[in-house]
Every structure is written in C-alpha cells, then in structure tokens.
Design a protein around this motif. Structure first.
Motif, PDB file in Angstrom:
ATOM      1  N   ASP A 271       0.852  -1.191   0.000  1.00 32.88           N
ATOM      2  CA  ASP A 271       0.000   0.000   0.000  1.00 32.88           C
ATOM      3  C   ASP A 271       0.886   1.238   0.000  1.00 32.88           C
ATOM      4  N   GLU A 272       0.667   2.129  -0.980  1.00 35.23           N
ATOM      5  CA  GLU A 272       1.522   3.305  -1.097  1.00 35.23           C
ATOM      6  C   GLU A 272       0.834   4.573  -0.602  1.00 35.23           C
ATOM      7  N   ARG A 273      -0.273   4.417   0.099  1.00 36.08           N
ATOM      8  CA  ARG A 273      -1.036   5.581   0.537  1.00 36.08           C
ATOM      9  C   ARG A 273      -0.231   6.405   1.541  1.00 36.08           C
ATOM     10  N   GLY A 274      -0.114   7.697   1.271  1.00 40.52           N
ATOM     11  CA  GLY A 274       0.540   8.619   2.182  1.00 40.52           C
ATOM     12  C   GLY A 274       2.041   8.677   2.083  1.00 40.52           C
ATOM     13  N   THR A 275       2.642   7.910   1.194  1.00 44.13           N
ATOM     14  CA  THR A 275       4.106   7.899   1.135  1.00 44.13           C
ATOM     15  C   THR A 275       4.678   9.185   0.539  1.00 44.13           C
ATOM     16  N   SER A 276       3.939   9.827  -0.351  1.00 42.90           N
ATOM     17  CA  SER A 276       4.435  11.059  -0.971  1.00 42.90           C
ATOM     18  C   SER A 276       4.108  12.297  -0.164  1.00 42.90           C
ATOM     19  N   SER A 277       3.379  12.156   0.930  1.00 40.97           N
ATOM     20  CA  SER A 277       3.002  13.307   1.754  1.00 40.97           C
ATOM     21  C   SER A 277       3.339  13.090   3.224  1.00 40.97           C
TER      22      SER A 277
ATOM     23  N   CYS B   5       6.652  12.912   5.963  1.00 42.92           N
ATOM     24  CA  CYS B   5       8.077  13.155   6.155  1.00 42.92           C
ATOM     25  C   CYS B   5       8.740  11.890   6.688  1.00 42.92           C
ATOM     26  N   PRO B   6       9.784  11.378   6.047  1.00 42.63           N
ATOM     27  CA  PRO B   6      10.426  10.155   6.550  1.00 42.63           C
ATOM     28  C   PRO B   6      11.235  10.389   7.816  1.00 42.63           C
ATOM     29  N   ALA B   7      11.543  11.652   8.159  1.00 35.73           N
ATOM     30  CA  ALA B   7      12.351  11.925   9.338  1.00 35.73           C
ATOM     31  C   ALA B   7      11.490  12.001  10.600  1.00 35.73           C
ATOM     32  N   CYS B   8      10.456  12.864  10.573  1.00 38.53           N
ATOM     33  CA  CYS B   8       9.593  13.011  11.755  1.00 38.53           C
ATOM     34  C   CYS B   8       8.259  12.306  11.606  1.00 38.53           C
ATOM     35  N   ARG B   9       7.973  11.735  10.410  1.00 41.23           N
ATOM     36  CA  ARG B   9       6.757  10.961  10.155  1.00 41.23           C
ATOM     37  C   ARG B   9       5.483  11.785  10.397  1.00 41.23           C
ATOM     38  N   ARG B  10       5.501  13.034   9.973  1.00 43.22           N
ATOM     39  CA  ARG B  10       4.331  13.893  10.053  1.00 43.22           C
ATOM     40  C   ARG B  10       3.835  14.192   8.644  1.00 43.22           C
ATOM     41  N   ARG B  11       2.569  14.556   8.588  1.00 37.56           N
ATOM     42  CA  ARG B  11       1.980  14.891   7.295  1.00 37.56           C
ATOM     43  C   ARG B  11       2.570  16.188   6.783  1.00 37.56           C
ATOM     44  N   VAL B  12       2.844  16.220   5.477  1.00 33.77           N
ATOM     45  CA  VAL B  12       3.459  17.377   4.839  1.00 33.77           C
ATOM     46  C   VAL B  12       2.527  17.848   3.735  1.00 33.77           C
ATOM     47  N   PRO B  13       2.313  19.154   3.574  1.00 36.85           N
ATOM     48  CA  PRO B  13       1.471  19.623   2.460  1.00 36.85           C
ATOM     49  C   PRO B  13       2.062  19.195   1.115  1.00 36.85           C
ATOM     50  N   LYS B  14       1.188  18.930   0.177  1.00 31.84           N
ATOM     51  CA  LYS B  14       1.639  18.491  -1.135  1.00 31.84           C
ATOM     52  C   LYS B  14       2.429  19.600  -1.808  1.00 31.84           C
ATOM     53  N   PRO B  15       3.671  19.319  -2.225  1.00 35.44           N
ATOM     54  CA  PRO B  15       4.469  20.384  -2.856  1.00 35.44           C
ATOM     55  C   PRO B  15       4.034  20.633  -4.287  1.00 35.44           C
ATOM     56  N   ARG B  16       4.375  21.804  -4.792  1.00 33.27           N
ATOM     57  CA  ARG B  16       4.068  22.139  -6.178  1.00 33.27           C
ATOM     58  C   ARG B  16       4.998  21.413  -7.143  1.00 33.27           C
ATOM     59  N   GLY B  17       6.262  21.320  -6.806  1.00 32.80           N
ATOM     60  CA  GLY B  17       7.235  20.681  -7.679  1.00 32.80           C
ATOM     61  C   GLY B  17       7.551  19.272  -7.223  1.00 32.80           C
ATOM     62  N   ARG B  18       8.797  18.870  -7.448  1.00 33.69           N
ATOM     63  CA  ARG B  18       9.231  17.516  -7.099  1.00 33.69           C
ATOM     64  C   ARG B  18       9.971  17.463  -5.784  1.00 33.69           C
ATOM     65  N   THR B  19      10.161  18.598  -5.106  1.00 32.53           N
ATOM     66  CA  THR B  19      10.910  18.634  -3.849  1.00 32.53           C
ATOM     67  C   THR B  19       9.944  18.687  -2.682  1.00 32.53           C
ATOM     68  N   LEU B  20      10.089  17.743  -1.766  1.00 33.46           N
ATOM     69  CA  LEU B  20       9.268  17.696  -0.558  1.00 33.46           C
ATOM     70  C   LEU B  20      10.036  18.363   0.576  1.00 33.46           C
ATOM     71  N   THR B  21       9.419  19.343   1.227  1.00 34.73           N
ATOM     72  CA  THR B  21      10.032  20.058   2.336  1.00 34.73           C
ATOM     73  C   THR B  21       9.115  19.974   3.539  1.00 34.73           C
ATOM     74  N   CYS B  22       9.650  19.506   4.650  1.00 35.78           N
ATOM     75  CA  CYS B  22       8.862  19.351   5.877  1.00 35.78           C
ATOM     76  C   CYS B  22       8.915  20.650   6.674  1.00 35.78           C
ATOM     77  N   PRO B  23       7.766  21.275   6.992  1.00 36.11           N
ATOM     78  CA  PRO B  23       7.792  22.509   7.786  1.00 36.11           C
ATOM     79  C   PRO B  23       8.085  22.270   9.261  1.00 36.11           C
ATOM     80  N   HIS B  24       8.068  21.015   9.716  1.00 39.46           N
ATOM     81  CA  HIS B  24       8.283  20.722  11.127  1.00 39.46           C
ATOM     82  C   HIS B  24       9.762  20.516  11.439  1.00 39.46           C
ATOM     83  N   CYS B  25      10.422  19.619  10.667  1.00 37.12           N
ATOM     84  CA  CYS B  25      11.832  19.312  10.930  1.00 37.12           C
ATOM     85  C   CYS B  25      12.753  19.855   9.845  1.00 37.12           C
ATOM     86  N   HIS B  26      12.174  20.557   8.839  1.00 40.51           N
ATOM     87  CA  HIS B  26      12.937  21.185   7.755  1.00 40.51           C
ATOM     88  C   HIS B  26      13.696  20.146   6.920  1.00 40.51           C
TER      89      HIS B  26
END
Length: 488
Positions: A355-361, A363-384
């Motif tokens: 199941d791949e649900r939630g893998t693109s949104s 954060c693998p570091a703090c495991r919190r939900r991250v807003p969907k980015p516009r581009g291909r770079t995922l940035t976590c607002p919690h742990c940066h």
C-alpha cells in the motif's frame, strides 16, 4: 511480456525454472497471404459470435449457459468440419479457451463482491488465434500457419528473426493491430543463472514508486536511488492527442452521418488514423519496456532480491474530471506493474505489492503529514527535511509490509544519497537534444525568421564563445551585415 510466473518442469526435478515470454513480430505478407490471414481472424470472430448466439438461445429456454471449455469443444465438434472456412480445430479451440477464461474470471470477481465485473458480451470482427506446439512450423523467418484440412498450406514471412531458439517456442498467436498483422511468439525461457556470490540477495529490499513524470523511482538499501524520467512518454501522449484533434477538425465536414456509408476518401482517412494510433501504442509500449529494463538492470547490479512496489490502482476508481481521467488512463498503471514483474521474474527478483497511501506526503524523518508540494521537492515545515518527492515515497514504500499490513513503518527509511538519472523513450519523436517534434514541418516553427543557431554537438558542450551568455547571444543582424560590407 510474461504470461505465467516461473514454473518448474515436472519431468525433471533438477531442471531450471523457466518463464513464458512473448515477443511480437510483424508479418511481411503478400496480398494473397494477407487476405488469408484476415480470413482466419474473421473466422475466429465468427466462433466468438457463435458462442454468444448459442448462449442466447439457451437463455431464452432458461437453460444454464455454456461456459466450460469442454462443453464448448463438444459444441464445436457437433458443428462439423468446414463450418469456419480455413480456421482449423486448434485455432477455434483457442477462441473457446479465451471465452471460457473470461467468463469464469468475471464470475469469480462478481462472487467476491465486485459488481462492476461484466461477462463477455461484446462481439468482435477480428479475434486473435493461437496455435500450440506441434501444430505450426518455423523455418528461419518463415512460419507455417495451420489451416483446416483440404486447404493449401499458409506460409508467411516475418519482418525479423524469432528472438528465441526454435526448440523453446511453445505457441504462436496471429493478431491484427492498427491494420497490421503481427505474430506473438511465446517461448519457455530459463531464469537467469548467476555465478556464486553474485545472485540477488533476498535480504536486500528496494522500494519502487510509480508515477507519470517518473514511471519508476527506486530507493535502494545502501542509500542509492534511481530516477527514470518519463517526460518523453508524456509528451508523446500529448502530441498524439493534439494531432488526433487536428485531424478530426480537418475532416469534420467529410464525416458520414450516422447510418450513412463512408466514401473511399473517408475509408482512407480511417485507415491512416488506425496506422498512426497503432504506431503511437507501439512507441509507448517500447518506452515502458525500456524503463522497466533499466530498473531491473540497476537492481541486478546492486544484488537487490526483493522489490516493494507501491500499488496506486485505487485512484482509478475516483472520478477526477474528463481531462484528469484521461491522464490516469494514459498512465497505464497495471501495464507498468506487469512489465516490471515479468522482467523481475526472469532475473530472479521477487516483486511484492504494498500500500503506497501517504508515502508522498509523509516526512520520513519526523513521520508527520506534509502539504503536497508544487514541484518535485518535498520540504517538511516541522523538521525542515528536504528531498525528492518520488524518492522519499520509494524509501517509505521499502519499509511497508506486503499483504495489506499496517502502513506504519517498522524500520527507519533509508534515504537516498546517490541518485542515478535515466531517460525512457529516447526513440520517441522530439526526445533528442533538439527538443522539437519531427512530425511538424520546419516552416511551422514559430519565432524569428532569421538564421537559427546550429544544434549542440553530441558531447553536450555549448557553442557560445567563452564568456558569452548562451541564453542571451549577440544580435544576429550584425553578423548578416558584415559579409555584405566585405563584398561591397
């Protein structure tokens, strides 16, 4: 393409595992051979329609439908020889086998609660015909197609050699795609044997994330990753759609009314449209195979034994509008999974769907939900934390448990540090360095009508002089005036 997973030979317990692979080869037939081949396909369509007619009669009499393969074969014997022109018994039985398998597959899905599953009800003018080992002959590039008793033998020539040894070929299938005749050759191919110490390790797991821009994004166990770009495939879909719309607008006035017979010009246009559509499908299919082969080669070089593939097919059931639904259908998720599974099986690598649900949104570091980015770079607002969105998803998929287990990872995701970039579909139009569609004539290019800069060399270096900005070259008008002054 692989029709079955690896199966052992029952005759010899010590024999190697084999898989069934199929290669599609075009036919080079004369006018008479082409007429006879299409006659076989039409006769197969008659067999398919006869099954519907028989079941319609039985339904009116409130009898049970004929769906079993043995029952259908008995009805075929009762019909007698010569009923379906040059089509022999083996070819007719292959059509009955196809109907029986489709009927029972739909019944199984409906019994499982899938109401959308439908029994075969659609009639077809041309049906593929399959012949099994011992009924056909292969002599180099010439193939003997079986025909009914009393008809002359049908020999056709292939456009290229069969990619498998003749003794490994198990069946051939005659079919038509886009107005062209093809032969699917199925053979038993042994699974790859590796030297000791170089075989895939089942303990090394890699995650695979499926996407549109990147058909395959792979995150390995040692911090290595692979990104396969599919922008050329997406551009091929878009250009094909634009060309189709333009052709339809151009011939809208000549289109026949409903129920009206088309003219000769209309039939030529429809034939040309089918040829273009068939070429488009073959181009995309070839690019998908290249992308999957890139993933398997990368995994073999790193001794990856298990691939965890995220299964996003659940999004196909969500209505997302006319345009986005078209993009999802062009994505061809099931085919990407099938091609990757087939090539992995041949290489001795295990593929498991997770199941791949939630893998693109997430954060693998703090495991919190991250807003969907516009581009291909995922940035976590919690742990940066920051990383490539598809590779982060692939790293999370590698930690998922197959079989519908909990989505919470039991181990920390191995984030990629070294990324390998590859492209799929270099053979597609416009995929070269020119970035221009060769299907467009040169005079339709928009922009300046002056002299154009030459294309960059194969090495990829810039043609601009040292210290010159390649994005803002000097005005080309001065270069045109200087030769004229010299002549004066």
């Amino acid at each position: 393409m692989v029709f079955a997973a690896f199966v052992p030979r029952r005759r010899d317990p010590t024999a190697l595992f084999v898989v069934h692979r199929t290669a599609r080869v075009a036919l080079r037939a004369t006018a008479g051979q082409r007429r006879r081949c299409f006659g076989l396909l039409r006769s197969a369509g008659d067999v398919w329609a006869c099954v519907f007619e028989v079941n319609a009669w039985r339904r009116r009499r409130r009898d049970a439908p004929l769906a079993g393969y043995q029952e259908l074969c008995r009805e075929l014997v009762v019909s007698g020889p010569g009923t379906f022109a040059e089509l022999d018994t083996t070819g007719a039985r292959s059509v009955l086998r196809r109907f029986s398998d489709s009927w029972f597959a739909a019944a199984k899905r409906r019994a499982a609660g899938e109401v959308s599953a439908r029994f075969p009800r659609r009639r077809r003018g041309l049906m593929p015909v399959r012949w099994y080992h011992g009924t056909f002959g292969i002599d180099g590039r010439r193939v003997r197609i079986p025909t009914a008793k009393g008809n002359p033998p049908l020999w056709v020539r292939l456009a290229r050699d069969v990619p498998y040894p003749v003794e490994q070929v198990r069946s051939i299938t005659l079919l038509c795609e886009g107005g062209r005749l093809f032969l699917d050759v199925t053979a038993e191919v042994p699974i790859t044997v590796y030297p000791p110490g170089e075989q895939p390790d089942p303990g090394r797991v890699a995650g695979v994330d499926l996407g549109v821009i990147h058909p395959y994004a792979v995150a390995g166990p040692d911090g290595e990753a692979l990104l396969v770009s599919g922008r050329a495939i997406r551009a091929e879909h878009r250009m094909q759609l634009a060309d189709t719309k333009a052709r339809r607008r151009a011939v809208a006035r000549r289109a026949p009314k409903p129920g009206q017979r088309g003219s000769r010009r209309w039939r030529k246009y429809r034939r040309r449209a089918r040829l273009v559509e068939g070429r488009h499908r073959r181009r995309v299919r070839q690019a998908q195979h290249e992308a999957a082969q890139t993933v398997i080669s990368w995994a073999v070089n790193r001794r990856v034994g298990v691939l965890h593939v995220g299964d996003p097919r659940g999004v196909l059931n969500l209505p997302a509008g006319r345009r986005h639904n078209l993009r999802l259908r062009q994505w061809q998720i099931g085919r990407l999974i099938q091609i990757l599974t087939d090539k992995a099986t041949l290489a001795g690598i295990t593929v498991r769907l997770v199941d791949e649900r939630g893998t693109s949104s997430t954060c693998p570091a703090c495991r919190r939900r991250v807003p969907k980015p516009r581009g291909r770079t995922l940035t976590c607002p919690h742990c940066h934390f920051s990383g490539h969105r598809d590779l982060v998803a692939a790293a999370s998929i590698a930690t998922r448990t197959p079989g519908g287990g909990p989505t919470t990872p039991t181990a920390a995701a191995v984030l990629p540090e070294v990324v390998t970039h590859r492209r799929a579909g270099r053979h597609l139009p416009g995929a070269g360095q020119s970035r221009r569609d060769p299907r467009r004539p040169p005079w339709t290019a928009r922009g300046s009508v002056g002299l154009r800069r030459p294309a960059p060399p194969p090495c990829g270096e810039s043609l601009a002089p040292k210290g010159e900005d390649p994005q803002h070259p000097p005005d080309s008008r001065w270069t045109l005036v200087e030769p004229a002054l010299d002549r004066i």
